[in-house]
Design a protein around this motif. Structure first.
Motif: not given
Length: 108
Positions: A3, A46, A71, A76-77, A79-80, A83-84
């Protein structure tokens, strides 16, 4: 860790996007034209990951397997975070640009 890495990369892309943005100060107001492809790619990363997880859940339905959590996957983290970080950096950059314009108006 994924992340944080995604967020750092997203901030980098956000700053890159701000440099490619066209800013305008007209009689009608303040306008900006973002690099359209860059923002679309960031959002699609995402969305594609969410669709992949939805596909995994669909294929596991009825097999009795345990459903993966969003999670659980470092991808996946990433990608989050990507994007964020991108949209946060881009939004903050636009706010800074607008604040500079307001200060310039107050000085004049």
């Amino acid at each position: 860790a994924a992340l944080a890495a995604g967020a750092a990369l997203g901030v980098f892309w956000g700053v890159f996007g701000l440099r490619r943005t066209r800013y305008e100060d007209t009689q009608e107001g303040y306008w900006f034209t973002p690099p359209m492809r860059l923002g679309i790619v960031m959002a699609m990363v995402l969305i594609a990951r969410i669709l992949y997880i939805a596909f995994e859940l669909y294929t596991l339905q009825g097999s009795g397997g345990t459903a993966p959590r969003f999670t659980d996957s470092p991808l996946s983290m990433l990608c989050v975070g990507l994007t964020g970080g991108y949209f946060l950096a881009y939004s903050v950059g636009l706010l800074v640009w607008r604040r500079k314009l307001r200060k310039a108006i107050e000085v004049d």
